[in-house]
Design a protein around this motif. Structure first.
Motif, PDB file in Angstrom:
ATOM      1  N   UNK A   1       7.179  -2.499  -4.441  1.00 55.26           N
ATOM      2  CA  UNK A   1       8.034  -2.398  -5.627  1.00 55.26           C
ATOM      3  C   UNK A   1       7.244  -2.288  -6.925  1.00 55.26           C
ATOM      4  N   UNK A   2       5.915  -2.415  -6.841  1.00 58.30           N
ATOM      5  CA  UNK A   2       5.083  -2.306  -8.035  1.00 58.30           C
ATOM      6  C   UNK A   2       4.984  -3.582  -8.846  1.00 58.30           C
ATOM      7  N   UNK A   3       5.414  -4.709  -8.261  1.00 55.77           N
ATOM      8  CA  UNK A   3       5.336  -5.984  -8.980  1.00 55.77           C
ATOM      9  C   UNK A   3       3.904  -6.510  -9.051  1.00 55.77           C
ATOM     10  N   UNK A   4       3.112  -6.182  -8.035  1.00 61.36           N
ATOM     11  CA  UNK A   4       1.679  -6.462  -8.056  1.00 61.36           C
ATOM     12  C   UNK A   4       0.971  -5.182  -7.630  1.00 61.36           C
ATOM     13  N   UNK A   5      -0.314  -5.087  -7.926  1.00 63.56           N
ATOM     14  CA  UNK A   5      -1.031  -3.833  -7.681  1.00 63.56           C
ATOM     15  C   UNK A   5      -1.536  -3.700  -6.253  1.00 63.56           C
ATOM     16  N   UNK A   6      -1.924  -4.804  -5.650  1.00 61.28           N
ATOM     17  CA  UNK A   6      -2.444  -4.782  -4.285  1.00 61.28           C
ATOM     18  C   UNK A   6      -2.339  -6.145  -3.657  1.00 61.28           C
ATOM     19  N   UNK A   7      -2.465  -6.190  -2.358  1.00 58.32           N
ATOM     20  CA  UNK A   7      -2.383  -7.468  -1.661  1.00 58.32           C
ATOM     21  C   UNK A   7      -2.874  -7.323  -0.237  1.00 58.32           C
ATOM     22  N   UNK A   8      -2.732  -8.405   0.518  1.00 54.88           N
ATOM     23  CA  UNK A   8      -3.183  -8.416   1.915  1.00 54.88           C
ATOM     24  C   UNK A   8      -2.079  -8.930   2.824  1.00 54.88           C
ATOM     25  N   UNK A   9      -2.068  -8.392   4.030  1.00 56.72           N
ATOM     26  CA  UNK A   9      -1.174  -8.873   5.075  1.00 56.72           C
ATOM     27  C   UNK A   9      -1.889  -8.683   6.409  1.00 56.72           C
ATOM     28  N   UNK A  10      -1.134  -8.736   7.528  1.00 57.12           N
ATOM     29  CA  UNK A  10      -1.822  -8.651   8.814  1.00 57.12           C
ATOM     30  C   UNK A  10      -1.253  -7.556   9.696  1.00 57.12           C
ATOM     31  N   UNK A  11      -2.142  -7.009  10.525  1.00 56.35           N
ATOM     32  CA  UNK A  11      -1.769  -5.999  11.508  1.00 56.35           C
ATOM     33  C   UNK A  11      -2.849  -5.944  12.576  1.00 56.35           C
ATOM     34  N   UNK A  12      -2.473  -5.421  13.755  1.00 56.57           N
ATOM     35  CA  UNK A  12      -3.480  -5.293  14.808  1.00 56.57           C
ATOM     36  C   UNK A  12      -4.460  -4.166  14.530  1.00 56.57           C
ATOM     37  N   UNK A  13      -4.136  -3.278  13.570  1.00 56.13           N
ATOM     38  CA  UNK A  13      -5.047  -2.188  13.225  1.00 56.13           C
ATOM     39  C   UNK A  13      -5.052  -1.064  14.242  1.00 56.13           C
ATOM     40  N   UNK A  14      -4.102  -1.082  15.170  1.00 52.45           N
ATOM     41  CA  UNK A  14      -4.007  -0.049  16.200  1.00 52.45           C
ATOM     42  C   UNK A  14      -2.741   0.767  15.994  1.00 52.45           C
ATOM     43  N   UNK A  15      -2.764   2.003  16.484  1.00 50.42           N
ATOM     44  CA  UNK A  15      -1.592   2.848  16.319  1.00 50.42           C
ATOM     45  C   UNK A  15      -1.622   3.562  14.976  1.00 50.42           C
ATOM     46  N   UNK A  16      -0.457   3.902  14.463  1.00 47.37           N
ATOM     47  CA  UNK A  16      -0.342   4.745  13.280  1.00 47.37           C
ATOM     48  C   UNK A  16      -0.018   3.947  12.021  1.00 47.37           C
ATOM     49  N   UNK A  17      -0.675   4.316  10.933  1.00 51.61           N
ATOM     50  CA  UNK A  17      -0.430   3.677   9.647  1.00 51.61           C
ATOM     51  C   UNK A  17       1.042   3.774   9.257  1.00 51.61           C
ATOM     52  N   UNK A  18       1.641   4.960   9.459  1.00 51.68           N
ATOM     53  CA  UNK A  18       3.026   5.151   9.028  1.00 51.68           C
ATOM     54  C   UNK A  18       4.005   4.246   9.764  1.00 51.68           C
ATOM     55  N   UNK A  19       3.595   3.715  10.913  1.00 52.05           N
ATOM     56  CA  UNK A  19       4.428   2.768  11.660  1.00 52.05           C
ATOM     57  C   UNK A  19       4.153   1.317  11.270  1.00 52.05           C
ATOM     58  N   UNK A  20       3.201   1.115  10.368  1.00 52.24           N
ATOM     59  CA  UNK A  20       2.756  -0.243  10.083  1.00 52.24           C
ATOM     60  C   UNK A  20       1.844  -0.757  11.174  1.00 52.24           C
ATOM     61  N   UNK A  21       1.107   0.186  11.827  1.00 48.47           N
ATOM     62  CA  UNK A  21       0.305  -0.111  13.015  1.00 48.47           C
ATOM     63  C   UNK A  21       1.226  -0.555  14.152  1.00 48.47           C
ATOM     64  N   UNK A  22       0.642  -1.020  15.253  1.00 44.70           N
ATOM     65  CA  UNK A  22       1.465  -1.352  16.427  1.00 44.70           C
ATOM     66  C   UNK A  22       2.181  -2.686  16.296  1.00 44.70           C
ATOM     67  N   UNK A  23       1.543  -3.634  15.637  1.00 49.95           N
ATOM     68  CA  UNK A  23       2.159  -4.957  15.499  1.00 49.95           C
ATOM     69  C   UNK A  23       1.643  -5.638  14.248  1.00 49.95           C
ATOM     70  N   UNK A  24       2.403  -6.613  13.786  1.00 47.12           N
ATOM     71  CA  UNK A  24       2.019  -7.368  12.605  1.00 47.12           C
ATOM     72  C   UNK A  24       3.094  -7.344  11.542  1.00 47.12           C
ATOM     73  N   UNK A  25       2.772  -7.903  10.396  1.00 45.52           N
ATOM     74  CA  UNK A  25       3.751  -8.004   9.314  1.00 45.52           C
ATOM     75  C   UNK A  25       4.117  -6.635   8.738  1.00 45.52           C
TER      76      UNK A  25
END
Length: 302
Positions: free
Chosen positions: A188-212
Motif C-alpha cells: 500500500x506504500x505505507x512503508x518503503x520496504x520490509x521483510x517476511x518469510x518464504x521457502x524461496x522456491x517456485x515462482x515469485x508471482x505466486x509468493x514462492x511455494x510457501x510462506x507468508x
C-alpha cells in the motif's frame, strides 16, 4: 477435503479414546500471528477436527494477536501444541528448556527444511536493492519472528555496513505487528520496504511455494508482479511443531502420528496448516535450532 486420515486413525482411536478422556479434557493448539485471526482459524479447522477425532476430546484453536501470546501459552501450560518459528522456539527454550519438545518440521517440495527472510519493495518505488533503501522506511514484523526480525537484524547490518537504528542508514525502522501487516504496508506504500518469510522456491508471482508471501497471494491481498525482491537471507531452519512436554506420552504419540501423516492423508489440510505447498513433515530434534538459539541469546537475551 479428504477424510482418510480419520479412517487411518480410527482403530487406534477406538482403543485409546477412553484413556485420553481420562488423561486430558481438551487439546489446545496455538497458531502464531502473521495474518488475520479468522484466516488462521480457518487454515487450522481441518487439523482441529482431526485432532478431536483422534483424541476423543474437544480441540480448541487459539490465534493470539502476536507471537508472544503463543510463547506464553506454551510456557504457562495453557497451550498443548503449536507450529513455531525457530526464534519463538528459542524464546521458549531459553526461558524453560523443559516446557516443550520439538517433534516435527515442515518439508519443502525439494525435500529441504529451510526457508528465507525475504526483503521486498514495490516495483514502482524504484527500489531494487538494500542500497536503495537508504533514508527510507523499513518494516520488521514481530520481535519474536525469526525471518521478520531476528535473522534480518543480524544479516542486513552486515550487508549495508551500518546499524538498523532509525536514522543511521534507514530513515526509520519500525515494527508492523506481523508478516501480513508488513506485506500489506509495503504493497500500500505505507512503508518503503520490509521483510517476511518464504521457502524461496517456485515462482515469485505466486509468493514462492510457501510462506507468508504465498498466504498473502492466496488471500488476494497483493499482486506480486507489483513487488520486487531486494534481499534474501541465508537459509534458516524451518521452525518446529512442538508439543507440551507434560502431555501424556500416548497423547504425544497420537499427535505426532497425525501430523506426520497429514500431507499423505489430506494434502489440502497440510497446505493450510503449513502455509502453502509442502511435502508434509519429518522428525526434528532440538539440535537443529542450536544456531538460532545462540543468535537469539546474543540479540535479544531470551
Amino acid at each position: 477435503m479428504e477424510k482418510t486420515l480419520a479412517l487411518a486413525l480410527a482403530a487406534s482411536t477406538a482403543l485409546s479414546m477412553g484413556a485420553f478422556a481420562q488423561e486430558i479434557t481438551e487439546f489446545r493448539i496455538g497458531v502464531l500471528g502473521g495474518e488475520n485471526a479468522q484466516d488462521r482459524m480457518n487454515s487450522f479447522q481441518c487439523l482441529s477436527d482431526y485432532t478431536t477425532e483422534a483424541l476423543g476430546v474437544e480441540t480448541k484453536v487459539f490465534a493470539p494477536a502476536d507471537y508472544n501470546g503463543v510463547i506464553q501459552g506454551l510456557l504457562g501450560g495453557t497451550l498443548d501444541m503449536a507450529w513455531l518459528g525457530a526464534s519463538s522456539y528459542a524464546a521458549i527454550y531459553l526461558q524453560d528448556p523443559e516446557a516443550v519438545e520439538p517433534v516435527l518440521v515442515k518439508v519443502n517440495l525439494d525435500g529441504s527444511i529451510g526457508y528465507h527472510s525475504i526483503g521486498f519493495a514495490r516495483v514502482d518505488s524504484g527500489i531494487t536493492s538494500l542500497d536503495d533503501m537508504q533514508g527510507k522506511v523499513f518494516g520488521f514484523g514481530d520481535p519474536n519472528s525469526t525471518s521478520g526480525y531476528l535473522i534480518p537484524s543480524i544479516e542486513i547490518p552486515q550487508a549495508i555496513g551500518n546499524s538498523m537504528e532509525s536514522g543511521d542508514f534507514f530513515g526509520e525502522v519500525k515494527f508492523t505487528g506481523g508478516h501480513e501487516q508488513t506485506i500489506v504496508a509495503v504493497y500500500n506504500g505505507d512503508i518503503d520496504g520490509g521483510v517476511s518469510w518464504a521457502d524461496g522456491q517456485g515462482n515469485w508471482e505466486d509468493g514462492y511455494n510457501s510462506g507468508a508471501l504465498r498466504r498473502a497471494v492466496d488471500a488476494g491481498l497483493v499482486d506480486m508482479n507489483d513487488m520486487v525482491e531486494i534481499w534474501k537471507s541465508n537459509v534458516i531452519p524451518e521452525g518446529p511443531v512442538v508439543l507440551r512436554t507434560a502431555l501424556p506420552e500416548d497423547v504425544k504419540a497420537t499427535m505426532i502420528e497425525l501430523m506426520d501423516n497429514l500431507y499423505e492423508n489430506d494434502a489440502e489440510c497440510s497446505y493450510g496448516v503449513f502455509a502453502g505447498e509442502n511435502l508434509g513433515a519429518q522428525p526434528v530434534t532440538h539440535d537443529t535450532y542450536l544456531s538460532v538459539i545462540e543468535a537469539r541469546r546474543a540479540v535479544i537475551g531470551n
